[in-house]
Structures are given as structure tokens and as C-alpha cells.
Write a protein that holds these residues in place. Structure first.
Motif, PDB file in Angstrom:
ATOM      1  N   VAL A 151       0.878  -1.092   0.034  1.00  0.00           N
ATOM      2  CA  VAL A 151      -0.063   0.047  -0.068  1.00  0.00           C
ATOM      3  C   VAL A 151       0.803   1.313  -0.200  1.00  0.00           C
ATOM      4  CG1 VAL A 151      -1.657   1.059   1.415  1.00  0.00           C
ATOM      5  CG2 VAL A 151      -1.638  -1.310   1.375  1.00  0.00           C
ATOM      6  N   VAL A 152       0.688   2.073  -1.177  1.00  0.00           N
ATOM      7  CA  VAL A 152       1.352   3.361  -1.048  1.00  0.00           C
ATOM      8  C   VAL A 152       0.794   4.412  -0.177  1.00  0.00           C
ATOM      9  CG1 VAL A 152       2.554   5.091  -2.569  1.00  0.00           C
ATOM     10  CG2 VAL A 152       2.176   2.622  -3.311  1.00  0.00           C
ATOM     11  N   THR A 153       1.493   4.907   0.644  1.00  0.00           N
ATOM     12  CA  THR A 153       0.885   5.984   1.646  1.00  0.00           C
ATOM     13  C   THR A 153       1.728   7.042   1.714  1.00  0.00           C
ATOM     14  OG1 THR A 153       0.091   4.085   3.030  1.00  0.00           O
ATOM     15  CG2 THR A 153      -0.066   6.454   4.043  1.00  0.00           C
ATOM     16  N   THR A 154       1.041   8.428   1.186  1.00  0.00           N
ATOM     17  CA  THR A 154       1.839   9.699   1.413  1.00  0.00           C
ATOM     18  C   THR A 154       1.126  10.641   2.211  1.00  0.00           C
ATOM     19  OG1 THR A 154       1.016  10.393  -0.624  1.00  0.00           O
ATOM     20  CG2 THR A 154       2.984   9.389  -0.704  1.00  0.00           C
ATOM     21  N   VAL A 155       0.059  10.133   2.728  1.00  0.00           N
ATOM     22  CA  VAL A 155      -0.903  11.196   3.633  1.00  0.00           C
ATOM     23  C   VAL A 155      -0.061  11.976   4.534  1.00  0.00           C
ATOM     24  CG1 VAL A 155      -1.883   9.590   5.262  1.00  0.00           C
ATOM     25  CG2 VAL A 155      -3.228  11.563   4.459  1.00  0.00           C
ATOM     26  N   ASP A 156       0.982  11.233   5.003  1.00  0.00           N
ATOM     27  CA  ASP A 156       1.771  11.958   6.113  1.00  0.00           C
ATOM     28  C   ASP A 156       2.259  13.348   5.930  1.00  0.00           C
ATOM     29  OD1 ASP A 156       3.198  10.123   4.654  1.00  0.00           O
ATOM     30  OD2 ASP A 156       4.806   9.878   6.110  1.00  0.00           O
ATOM     31  N   ILE A 157       2.994  13.135   4.611  1.00  0.00           N
ATOM     32  CA  ILE A 157       3.728  14.261   3.840  1.00  0.00           C
ATOM     33  C   ILE A 157       2.972  15.250   3.003  1.00  0.00           C
ATOM     34  CG2 ILE A 157       6.028  13.233   4.417  1.00  0.00           C
ATOM     35  CD1 ILE A 157       6.191  12.513   1.435  1.00  0.00           C
ATOM     36  N   HIS A 158       1.825  14.786   2.312  1.00  0.00           N
ATOM     37  CA  HIS A 158       1.079  15.448   1.477  1.00  0.00           C
ATOM     38  C   HIS A 158      -0.290  15.980   2.157  1.00  0.00           C
ATOM     39  CE1 HIS A 158       3.155  13.087  -1.975  1.00  0.00           C
ATOM     40  NE2 HIS A 158       4.037  14.173  -1.398  1.00  0.00           N
ATOM     41  N   ALA A 203       6.010   6.612  -5.586  1.00  0.00           N
ATOM     42  CA  ALA A 203       6.369   5.339  -5.762  1.00  0.00           C
ATOM     43  C   ALA A 203       7.084   4.845  -6.992  1.00  0.00           C
ATOM     44  CB  ALA A 203       5.098   4.199  -5.521  1.00  0.00           C
ATOM     45  N   VAL A 204       6.949   5.654  -8.213  1.00  0.00           N
ATOM     46  CA  VAL A 204       7.733   5.295  -9.229  1.00  0.00           C
ATOM     47  C   VAL A 204       8.911   5.787  -9.246  1.00  0.00           C
ATOM     48  CG1 VAL A 204       7.831   5.952 -11.728  1.00  0.00           C
ATOM     49  CG2 VAL A 204       5.541   5.489 -10.995  1.00  0.00           C
ATOM     50  N   ALA A 205       9.234   7.173  -8.664  1.00  0.00           N
ATOM     51  CA  ALA A 205      10.589   7.715  -8.411  1.00  0.00           C
ATOM     52  C   ALA A 205      11.556   6.949  -7.552  1.00  0.00           C
ATOM     53  CB  ALA A 205      10.309   8.900  -7.998  1.00  0.00           C
ATOM     54  N   ASP A 206      10.754   6.492  -6.506  1.00  0.00           N
ATOM     55  CA  ASP A 206      11.503   5.560  -5.282  1.00  0.00           C
ATOM     56  C   ASP A 206      11.852   4.177  -5.938  1.00  0.00           C
ATOM     57  OD1 ASP A 206       9.427   4.258  -4.494  1.00  0.00           O
ATOM     58  OD2 ASP A 206       9.107   5.399  -2.774  1.00  0.00           O
ATOM     59  N   GLY A 207      11.206   3.737  -7.063  1.00  0.00           N
ATOM     60  CA  GLY A 207      11.590   2.443  -7.692  1.00  0.00           C
ATOM     61  C   GLY A 207      10.595   1.377  -7.162  1.00  0.00           C
ATOM     62  N   ARG A 208       9.531   1.638  -6.397  1.00  0.00           N
ATOM     63  CA  ARG A 208       8.647   0.656  -6.044  1.00  0.00           C
ATOM     64  C   ARG A 208       7.993   0.149  -6.957  1.00  0.00           C
ATOM     65  NH1 ARG A 208       5.595   2.993  -0.784  1.00  0.00           N
ATOM     66  NH2 ARG A 208       6.833   4.976  -1.406  1.00  0.00           N
ATOM     67  N   ILE A 209       7.194   1.151  -7.994  1.00  0.00           N
ATOM     68  CA  ILE A 209       6.193   0.639  -9.014  1.00  0.00           C
ATOM     69  C   ILE A 209       7.337   0.482 -10.242  1.00  0.00           C
ATOM     70  CG2 ILE A 209       4.419   1.296 -10.553  1.00  0.00           C
ATOM     71  CD1 ILE A 209       3.097   2.709  -8.090  1.00  0.00           C
ATOM     72  N   LYS A 210       7.236  -0.677 -10.977  1.00  0.00           N
ATOM     73  CA  LYS A 210       8.157  -0.899 -12.028  1.00  0.00           C
ATOM     74  C   LYS A 210       7.386  -1.338 -13.379  1.00  0.00           C
ATOM     75  CE  LYS A 210      10.257  -3.686  -9.470  1.00  0.00           C
ATOM     76  NZ  LYS A 210       9.721  -3.720  -8.332  1.00  0.00           N
ATOM     77  N   PRO A 211       7.986  -1.277 -14.428  1.00  0.00           N
ATOM     78  CA  PRO A 211       7.073  -1.739 -15.404  1.00  0.00           C
ATOM     79  C   PRO A 211       6.743  -3.190 -15.428  1.00  0.00           C
ATOM     80  CG  PRO A 211       8.982  -0.534 -16.321  1.00  0.00           C
ATOM     81  CD  PRO A 211       9.067  -0.690 -14.774  1.00  0.00           C
ATOM     82  N   GLY A 212       5.310  -3.619 -15.709  1.00  0.00           N
ATOM     83  CA  GLY A 212       4.947  -5.079 -15.412  1.00  0.00           C
ATOM     84  C   GLY A 212       4.230  -5.078 -14.231  1.00  0.00           C
ATOM     85  N   ASP A 213       4.298  -4.132 -13.350  1.00  0.00           N
ATOM     86  CA  ASP A 213       3.533  -4.220 -11.979  1.00  0.00           C
ATOM     87  C   ASP A 213       2.093  -4.144 -12.299  1.00  0.00           C
ATOM     88  OD1 ASP A 213       5.900  -4.957 -10.814  1.00  0.00           O
ATOM     89  OD2 ASP A 213       5.892  -2.636  -9.587  1.00  0.00           O
ATOM     90  N   LEU A 214       1.301  -4.722 -11.435  1.00  0.00           N
ATOM     91  CA  LEU A 214      -0.036  -4.622 -11.708  1.00  0.00           C
ATOM     92  C   LEU A 214      -0.517  -3.384 -10.286  1.00  0.00           C
ATOM     93  CD1 LEU A 214      -2.647  -5.796 -13.237  1.00  0.00           C
ATOM     94  CD2 LEU A 214      -2.976  -7.232 -11.391  1.00  0.00           C
ATOM     95  N   VAL A 215      -1.203  -2.495 -10.477  1.00  0.00           N
ATOM     96  CA  VAL A 215      -1.309  -1.327  -9.725  1.00  0.00           C
ATOM     97  C   VAL A 215      -2.802  -0.818  -9.877  1.00  0.00           C
ATOM     98  CG1 VAL A 215      -0.621   1.180  -9.395  1.00  0.00           C
ATOM     99  CG2 VAL A 215       0.941  -0.504 -10.377  1.00  0.00           C
ATOM    100  N   MET A 216      -3.335  -0.774  -8.808  1.00  0.00           N
ATOM    101  CA  MET A 216      -4.972  -0.534  -8.269  1.00  0.00           C
ATOM    102  C   MET A 216      -4.798   1.048  -7.814  1.00  0.00           C
ATOM    103  SD  MET A 216      -8.114  -1.400  -8.662  1.00  0.00           S
ATOM    104  CE  MET A 216      -8.138  -3.205  -8.513  1.00  0.00           C
ATOM    105  N   LEU A 217      -5.317   1.854  -8.545  1.00  0.00           N
ATOM    106  CA  LEU A 217      -5.614   3.176  -8.288  1.00  0.00           C
ATOM    107  C   LEU A 217      -7.215   3.272  -7.567  1.00  0.00           C
ATOM    108  CD1 LEU A 217      -4.406   5.330 -11.149  1.00  0.00           C
ATOM    109  CD2 LEU A 217      -3.324   4.245  -9.371  1.00  0.00           C
TER     110      LEU A 217
END
Ligand code: UT7
Length: 325
Positions: A273-280, A295-309
Motif C-alpha cells: 500500500v502506497v501511503t503519502t498522507v503523512d507528508i502531503h 512510488a515510481v520515483a523511489d523504484g517501487r512501481i516498475k514496468p509490468g507491475d499490477l497497480v490499483m488506483l
């Protein structure tokens, strides 16, 4: 037979320089860092500078997404800005973004679905691509939401922040034997009977002023987890995937307890779970693309990953979108 799919070419974001901490807020309103962190999970939020408008935040995020994609404004056919806080009642902030990017072709419009705006905009962009109305769409969630706050109302003013995030979607033709990628499925919902549980008490047709945010917080909270999980399941069902297939869950960032509750109800491990509510804090339509960008910039989300918004907010509106990155 070829299939047109909307794939993600790039993401980017922008946060205003000024950071407002809970301790600073507690000097002007009856609250505390401890209450805000315990009940909501927010530590700080960014605040747009005087003279810095939603379209400025949107342009900065758009430029970052264009750089990330290796594209220029010439490559974009359509700009959709999801916002509740446009610079002016009209024209759309999207046309101002178009002008500031030096784009004289294509078309641009705003989309208003409050905190669900980015998920609605991604889904709208996907439809435009699949219908052949655009090939590359710049989808932006941008807000100067703090301008709608009554800074003497501690039940709302501690919750929100300003920012912008952007995503570039591109239509590609997949060959018959090529695996599915890009946006796989989406589900959108609204129920206007809840309009006054989270609303702004102004507008051009009612008061002629912008107004301030009012929220029945516990009522919104009561609906949030169920609505979020329902729409996530509906999206998974359309796509044929299950919760176990998800690599990342990128929810709307309103309250850490809502995010944790939805994650637990779905049976998702917290590390997915990507959480940024603490800083945003809650940046309304910008919250999902801001979290995605982190999450893209820190390398967590990568090509091929399945991502639910996923997002839920005023209206009520809610929705989810499943992307093979
Ligand atoms: O983005 C769209 C979606 N929005 C949301 O999802 C927001 C949903 N709602 C929430 O996240 C939560 O309901 C809030 C964070 C807004 C409020 O948390 P809560 O745990 O539901 O608190 P509450 O409203 O029930 O208030 C509990 C107490 C009250 O005091 P009493 O009556 O128990 O004495 C409030 O007056 O906390 C008090 N309180 C505060 N105290 C310190 C409310 N706001 C504050 C504050 N600082 N900022």
C-alpha cells in the motif's frame, strides 16, 4: 485483431515550496500534532504561495511528466485537469495549462469529481483513446485546496494540502498474441444523496463566492472503507484478476486509518500500500498522482507491475482503475 490500450508513458508531480507542520497549525487553531497524527496520520502539508495558482502547479507537474516520458507538448493531443480549485470559474484550468505549455493544437478540459477527480480523469482519457479522439493524453490532478479552507475550523483545516500530479497515457495497438497492458479495467460510481456530507458552501450560481469546505467527517469515514473496497472488487472482477495479483495499491490519501482499513478489508499486506498522507495531507484530485509519482520515483512501481488506483470523495464520488504498468 488489434486492441487499442492506454499505456502509461510517464508520471510527474509538483509540490509548493512552503511546508506547514502540525505544530505550526496548533499555534493558530485549537489542535495538536498528537491529535492529527493519531486520528488522520498527517505530519505536514504543502501550501501554494501567494500568486501561485492551480494551473501553475499543474504545469510544473505536467513538465515533470513530459520529461519522465521523453515527450514534449507537441506530442500531446488532449489535456484533462481534474480539479475542484480552478484559477477562474472559467475558462477551464486545462486551457490555461495548454497555453502555458505553448500548445496551440488539440483540446483541453477540466473534470470535477473532487477527490475522485484523477481516477475519473484517467478513465475518461482511456475512453477518449479507445474511441480514437486522442492518442496521447496528459492527465493532471491539481489543487490549491487550502484556498477553500476556513482556517478557524479545526475539523477541516488540518486535513488538506496543495499539490499536483500528472500522468501521460498513450494509445498503443496490441497484437493478438501480446499480453494485456496499460489500463485494464475501471469502475466509477457516484451518489448525490450524500452531497452535503462533504461540500463547499459557495459557488458562482449560489453565493457568487468560492465558499469554504464543510464536512461531516465521521459520516464520510463511515462510508469510505465500504465504498472503496466495493469499487476495487468491481474493477478486479471486470479484469479477471484478484487482490492476490496486485503488486501495488495506490489509494486516495485522506486519512491513514481509512487507507489501513481498506487495505485490511481487501487483505492486502501493508507493504503493498502506497501511503503519502503523512507528508502531503489530503490534496483532493492531486493525491493519487502525487502518491504514484513518489512510488515510481523511489523504484517501487516498475514496468509490468499490477497497480490499483482508488479514490473517494465529495458527491459522493468514488472509483478505481487497474493498470498493468
Ligand atoms: O477526501 C474526501 C474523503 N474525506 C475523508 O475521507 C475524511 C473522512 N473523515 C475523517 O477522516 C475523520 O472523520 C476526521 C479526521 C475528519 C475526524 O476524525 P474522527 O476520529 O472521526 O473525529 P471526530 O470528528 O469524531 O471528532 C472527535 C473529537 C471531537 O471532540 P469531542 O466532541 O469528542 O470532544 C472533535 O471536536 O476530536 C475533536 N476534533 C479535534 N481535536 C483536535 C476534531 N478535529 C480536531 C482537531 N484537533 N483538528
Amino acid at each position: 485483431m488489434t486492441r487499442i490500450r492506454s499505456i502509461v508513458r510517464g508520471v510527474g508531480s509538483y509540490l509548493p515550496q512552503r511546508v506547514l507542520t502540525n505544530d505550526e497549525l496548533a499555534k493558530t487553531v485549537d489542535t495538536s500534532d498528537e491529535w492529527i497524527q493519531q486520528r488522520v496520520g498527517i505530519k505536514e502539508r504543502h501550501i501554494a504561495a501567494e500568486g501561485e495558482f492551480t494551473s501553475d502547479l499543474a504545469v510544473a507537474a505536467a513538465r515533470a511528466a513530459l520529461d519522465n516520458a521523453g515527450l514534449t507538448p507537441d506530442d500531446i493531443d488532449l489535456i484533462i485537469v481534474a480539479t475542484t480549485t480552478p484559477d477562474y470559474t472559467f475558462p477551464a484550468a486545462a486551457t490555461l495549462v495548454q497555453m502555458k505549455l505553448g500548445m496551440r493544437h488539440g483540446f483541453a478540459f477540466d473534470l470535477q469529481a473532487v477527490c475522485s477527480g484523477f481516477v475519473y480523469a484517467v478513465t475518461t482519457a482511456d475512453s477518449h483513446i479507445k474511441n480514437g479522439l486522442a492518442r496521447r493524453v496528459l492527465v493532471i490532478g491539481a489543487e490549491t485546496f487550502t484556498r477553500l479552507l476556513d482556517w478557524t475550523d479545526r475539523t477541516t483545516c488540518v486535513l488538506f494540502g496543495d499539490g499536483a500530479g500528472a500522468m501521460i497515457l498513450e494509445g498503443v495497438e496490441l497484437a493478438e498474441d501480446e499480453p494485456e497492458r496499460g489500463i485494464l479495467a475501471s469502475a466509477l460510481r457516484s451518489d448525490g444523496q450524500h452531497w452535503d456530507k462533504l461540500y463547499v458552501d459557495g459557488g458562482p450560481s449560489s453565493t457568487g463566492t468560492a465558499g469554504h469546505v464543510h464536512m461531516q467527517g465521521p459520516e464520510v469515514f463511515r462510508h469510505a472503507v465500504g465504498k472503496i473496497t466495493d469499487v476495487v472488487y468491481a474493477t478486479l472482477e471486470k479484469s479477471g484478476y484478484t487482490v492476490a495479483d496486485l503488486d501495488w495499491f495506490v489509494p486516495h490519501q485522506a486519512n491513514k486509518r481509512i487507507i489501513d482499513g481498506a487495505g485490511a478489508k481487501l487483505g492486502l499486506p501493508t507493504e503493498k500500500v502506497v501511503t503519502t498522507v503523512d507528508i502531503h495531507a489530503n490534496t483532493s484530485a492531486a493525491s493519487v498522482p502525487l502518491a504514484l509519482s513518489v512510488a515510481v520515483a523511489d523504484g517501487r512501481i516498475k514496468p509490468g507491475d499490477l497497480v490499483m488506483l482508488e479514490a473517494m470523495g465529495g458527491g459522493f464520488t468514488w472509483g478505481a482503475s487497474l493498470i498493468r504498468w
